[in-house]
Design an enzyme around this catalytic site. Sequence first.
Site, PDB file in Angstrom:
ATOM      1  N   ARG A  42      53.257  -1.935  34.469  1.00  0.00           N
ATOM      2  CA  ARG A  42      53.621  -3.359  34.479  1.00  0.00           C
ATOM      3  C   ARG A  42      54.181  -3.834  33.142  1.00  0.00           C
ATOM      4  O   ARG A  42      54.797  -4.886  33.066  1.00  0.00           O
ATOM      5  CB  ARG A  42      52.404  -4.211  34.854  1.00  0.00           C
ATOM      6  CG  ARG A  42      51.870  -3.882  36.236  1.00  0.00           C
ATOM      7  CD  ARG A  42      51.402  -5.082  36.979  1.00  0.00           C
ATOM      8  NE  ARG A  42      50.409  -5.858  36.233  1.00  0.00           N
ATOM      9  CZ  ARG A  42      49.807  -6.920  36.733  1.00  0.00           C
ATOM     10  NH1 ARG A  42      50.081  -7.324  37.959  1.00  0.00           N
ATOM     11  NH2 ARG A  42      48.929  -7.577  36.021  1.00  0.00           N
ATOM     12  N   ARG A  76      58.067  -4.499  32.006  1.00  0.00           N
ATOM     13  CA  ARG A  76      58.722  -5.814  32.021  1.00  0.00           C
ATOM     14  C   ARG A  76      59.142  -6.171  30.598  1.00  0.00           C
ATOM     15  O   ARG A  76      58.400  -5.927  29.659  1.00  0.00           O
ATOM     16  CB  ARG A  76      57.746  -6.891  32.525  1.00  0.00           C
ATOM     17  CG  ARG A  76      57.352  -6.699  33.981  1.00  0.00           C
ATOM     18  CD  ARG A  76      56.336  -7.724  34.421  1.00  0.00           C
ATOM     19  NE  ARG A  76      55.122  -7.674  33.602  1.00  0.00           N
ATOM     20  CZ  ARG A  76      54.110  -8.511  33.717  1.00  0.00           C
ATOM     21  NH1 ARG A  76      54.164  -9.498  34.571  1.00  0.00           N
ATOM     22  NH2 ARG A  76      53.044  -8.385  32.961  1.00  0.00           N
ATOM     23  N   CYS A 124      34.257 -32.694   7.494  1.00  0.00           N
ATOM     24  CA  CYS A 124      33.773 -31.380   7.921  1.00  0.00           C
ATOM     25  C   CYS A 124      32.301 -31.220   7.542  1.00  0.00           C
ATOM     26  O   CYS A 124      31.923 -31.427   6.401  1.00  0.00           O
ATOM     27  CB  CYS A 124      34.606 -30.282   7.263  1.00  0.00           C
ATOM     28  SG  CYS A 124      33.883 -28.645   7.449  1.00  0.00           S
ATOM     29  N   CYS A 167      31.890 -28.323   4.700  1.00  0.00           N
ATOM     30  CA  CYS A 167      32.453 -28.404   3.352  1.00  0.00           C
ATOM     31  C   CYS A 167      31.366 -28.772   2.332  1.00  0.00           C
ATOM     32  O   CYS A 167      30.407 -29.485   2.655  1.00  0.00           O
ATOM     33  CB  CYS A 167      33.574 -29.439   3.300  1.00  0.00           C
ATOM     34  SG  CYS A 167      35.188 -28.789   3.793  1.00  0.00           S
ATOM     35  N   HIS A 187      37.920 -25.088   2.925  1.00  0.00           N
ATOM     36  CA  HIS A 187      38.031 -25.427   4.340  1.00  0.00           C
ATOM     37  C   HIS A 187      39.206 -24.722   5.005  1.00  0.00           C
ATOM     38  O   HIS A 187      39.191 -24.443   6.208  1.00  0.00           O
ATOM     39  CB  HIS A 187      38.200 -26.947   4.450  1.00  0.00           C
ATOM     40  CG  HIS A 187      38.210 -27.483   5.838  1.00  0.00           C
ATOM     41  ND1 HIS A 187      37.055 -27.688   6.570  1.00  0.00           N
ATOM     42  CD2 HIS A 187      39.237 -27.854   6.645  1.00  0.00           C
ATOM     43  CE1 HIS A 187      37.381 -28.173   7.763  1.00  0.00           C
ATOM     44  NE2 HIS A 187      38.691 -28.285   7.836  1.00  0.00           N
ATOM     45  N   ASN A 240      33.362 -16.905  15.827  1.00  0.00           N
ATOM     46  CA  ASN A 240      34.322 -17.434  16.795  1.00  0.00           C
ATOM     47  C   ASN A 240      35.419 -18.095  16.017  1.00  0.00           C
ATOM     48  O   ASN A 240      35.138 -19.024  15.255  1.00  0.00           O
ATOM     49  CB  ASN A 240      33.674 -18.516  17.659  1.00  0.00           C
ATOM     50  CG  ASN A 240      33.136 -17.974  18.940  1.00  0.00           C
ATOM     51  OD1 ASN A 240      33.507 -16.896  19.368  1.00  0.00           O
ATOM     52  ND2 ASN A 240      32.261 -18.735  19.546  1.00  0.00           N
ATOM     53  N   SER A 242      34.442 -24.880  16.969  1.00  0.00           N
ATOM     54  CA  SER A 242      34.447 -26.327  16.830  1.00  0.00           C
ATOM     55  C   SER A 242      34.999 -26.758  15.477  1.00  0.00           C
ATOM     56  O   SER A 242      35.271 -27.921  15.262  1.00  0.00           O
ATOM     57  CB  SER A 242      33.030 -26.869  17.012  1.00  0.00           C
ATOM     58  OG  SER A 242      32.148 -26.172  16.141  1.00  0.00           O
ATOM     59  N   HIS A 274      36.697 -24.486   9.421  1.00  0.00           N
ATOM     60  CA  HIS A 274      36.085 -24.015   8.178  1.00  0.00           C
ATOM     61  C   HIS A 274      35.565 -22.585   8.398  1.00  0.00           C
ATOM     62  O   HIS A 274      34.848 -22.338   9.360  1.00  0.00           O
ATOM     63  CB  HIS A 274      34.939 -24.946   7.772  1.00  0.00           C
ATOM     64  CG  HIS A 274      34.506 -24.761   6.356  1.00  0.00           C
ATOM     65  ND1 HIS A 274      34.636 -25.743   5.399  1.00  0.00           N
ATOM     66  CD2 HIS A 274      33.979 -23.692   5.716  1.00  0.00           C
ATOM     67  CE1 HIS A 274      34.193 -25.276   4.243  1.00  0.00           C
ATOM     68  NE2 HIS A 274      33.788 -24.032   4.420  1.00  0.00           N
ATOM     69  N   HIS A 320      33.494 -19.649   8.884  1.00  0.00           N
ATOM     70  CA  HIS A 320      32.045 -19.456   8.980  1.00  0.00           C
ATOM     71  C   HIS A 320      31.718 -18.539  10.143  1.00  0.00           C
ATOM     72  O   HIS A 320      32.560 -18.296  11.004  1.00  0.00           O
ATOM     73  CB  HIS A 320      31.336 -20.807   9.178  1.00  0.00           C
ATOM     74  CG  HIS A 320      31.566 -21.420  10.533  1.00  0.00           C
ATOM     75  ND1 HIS A 320      32.756 -22.027  10.885  1.00  0.00           N
ATOM     76  CD2 HIS A 320      30.774 -21.503  11.632  1.00  0.00           C
ATOM     77  CE1 HIS A 320      32.680 -22.473  12.133  1.00  0.00           C
ATOM     78  NE2 HIS A 320      31.490 -22.164  12.617  1.00  0.00           N
ATOM     79  N   GLN A 351      28.073 -17.099  12.635  1.00  0.00           N
ATOM     80  CA  GLN A 351      26.706 -17.429  13.023  1.00  0.00           C
ATOM     81  C   GLN A 351      25.858 -16.165  13.055  1.00  0.00           C
ATOM     82  O   GLN A 351      26.377 -15.059  13.216  1.00  0.00           O
ATOM     83  CB  GLN A 351      26.699 -18.081  14.404  1.00  0.00           C
ATOM     84  CG  GLN A 351      27.537 -19.349  14.441  1.00  0.00           C
ATOM     85  CD  GLN A 351      27.364 -20.089  15.748  1.00  0.00           C
ATOM     86  OE1 GLN A 351      26.239 -20.395  16.157  1.00  0.00           O
ATOM     87  NE2 GLN A 351      28.460 -20.359  16.413  1.00  0.00           N
ATOM     88  N   LYS A 366      45.442 -13.989  27.387  1.00  0.00           N
ATOM     89  CA  LYS A 366      44.920 -13.299  28.562  1.00  0.00           C
ATOM     90  C   LYS A 366      43.763 -14.106  29.140  1.00  0.00           C
ATOM     91  O   LYS A 366      42.950 -14.648  28.399  1.00  0.00           O
ATOM     92  CB  LYS A 366      44.406 -11.922  28.145  1.00  0.00           C
ATOM     93  CG  LYS A 366      43.715 -11.156  29.262  1.00  0.00           C
ATOM     94  CD  LYS A 366      43.173  -9.835  28.746  1.00  0.00           C
ATOM     95  CE  LYS A 366      42.471  -9.066  29.848  1.00  0.00           C
ATOM     96  NZ  LYS A 366      43.368  -8.698  30.945  1.00  0.00           N
ATOM     97  N   PHE A 367      43.715 -14.175  30.459  1.00  0.00           N
ATOM     98  CA  PHE A 367      42.582 -14.806  31.135  1.00  0.00           C
ATOM     99  C   PHE A 367      41.814 -13.755  31.925  1.00  0.00           C
ATOM    100  O   PHE A 367      42.422 -12.843  32.490  1.00  0.00           O
ATOM    101  CB  PHE A 367      43.062 -15.913  32.087  1.00  0.00           C
ATOM    102  CG  PHE A 367      43.553 -17.128  31.367  1.00  0.00           C
ATOM    103  CD1 PHE A 367      42.669 -18.088  30.911  1.00  0.00           C
ATOM    104  CD2 PHE A 367      44.909 -17.301  31.121  1.00  0.00           C
ATOM    105  CE1 PHE A 367      43.116 -19.207  30.231  1.00  0.00           C
ATOM    106  CE2 PHE A 367      45.370 -18.421  30.444  1.00  0.00           C
ATOM    107  CZ  PHE A 367      44.473 -19.376  29.993  1.00  0.00           C
TER     108      PHE A 367
HETATM  109 ZN   LIG Z   1      35.133 -27.632   5.772  1.00  0.00          ZN
END
Ligand SMILES: [Zn+2]
Length: 347
Positions: free
Chosen positions: A26, A29, A50, A53, A113, A153, A161, A164, A166, A168, A311-312
Amino acid sequence: MDFLRTAPHRRLNPLTGEWVLVSPHRTERPWMGQREARAGTDVPAYDPDCYLCPGNRRAHGAVNPHYPYTFVFDNDFPALLPESEGEKIDRDGLMVGEAERGICRVICFSPRHDLTLARMTVKDIARVVGVWAAQYRALGALDGIGAVQIFENRGDMMGASNPHPHCQVWATGALPNEMAKELASQSAYWRAHGSALLVDYLRLEREAGERIVFENDHFTVLVPFWAVWPFETMVLPRRHVGAIDELTTEESTALAAALSQLTIRYDNLFETPFPYSMGFHQKPTDGEAHAEWQLHAHFYPPLLRSATVRKFMVGFEMLGSPQRDITAESAAARLRALPATHYLATA
Ligand SMILES: [Zn+2]
Ligand SMILES: [Zn+2]
């Protein structure tokens, strides 16, 4: 092996025991090579609104210190709590639930930031690697913590969200699903072969060469044979080592250099700050030796053809198996061919 290039086939992920469907026919293409305007220059170095910050006030009133490099704090809205309690329920094995304890922290990579791993110096990323090692060790040593998951993420597309830089850290009592699958596979391989699955896998990949993106003295970055996401990669140490806190200083710096080089290439691919979820899989902290476990990082970026075309995982992928068109080999070739200097640095 020619069918891997030309015919629909499926590939097994030996870490999870799951399959991915690959449809290389495919990708014949035409690819339009669409590019957005050069992105990434409109973020301020400091944002008064933020919550990450330096000097800014967070939810519940805490004020961030004027940190010069990195900053770690307990998440103000944690998904897990250290003292979650309750009687386990088990109704005929059909409805099973139990309390889960854990600790959620946030690690700021930089006071700036507007930076990302791709635009930080290797020296500053090495400080972040040092914090990861310390957090893994400290949280893993706590009573009842069985796993420490470090993840980032990056980008709106991944639901991050805040731009900045970072990540987790979630420390949990139980092994999360992905860790549990990988532990089972690595343990079974260890019992059968007396060696570590990912150590043997890396040897095969280095012999083949075609899925290697780049290497330095201590780390290899490759597109795994069984990759699901278009430009998915793994970062693998060349030595058998279970966790970041077991790396030597030289190896930690090499890891920082590998992360810098990989994120620069990702940004260069579509000349946009590249969104992804990344994270480290380190050996469980349940007190066992876990000789079977090999430290590694996964990068799962969603982009497919441009800064906006992603991509989904829908349709057959939700109900059957994941599927991809561009092969792991051609994705690696694309990433390998990219400039090693960030597009904003050369602008
Ligand atoms: Zn920041
Ligand atoms: Zn893993």
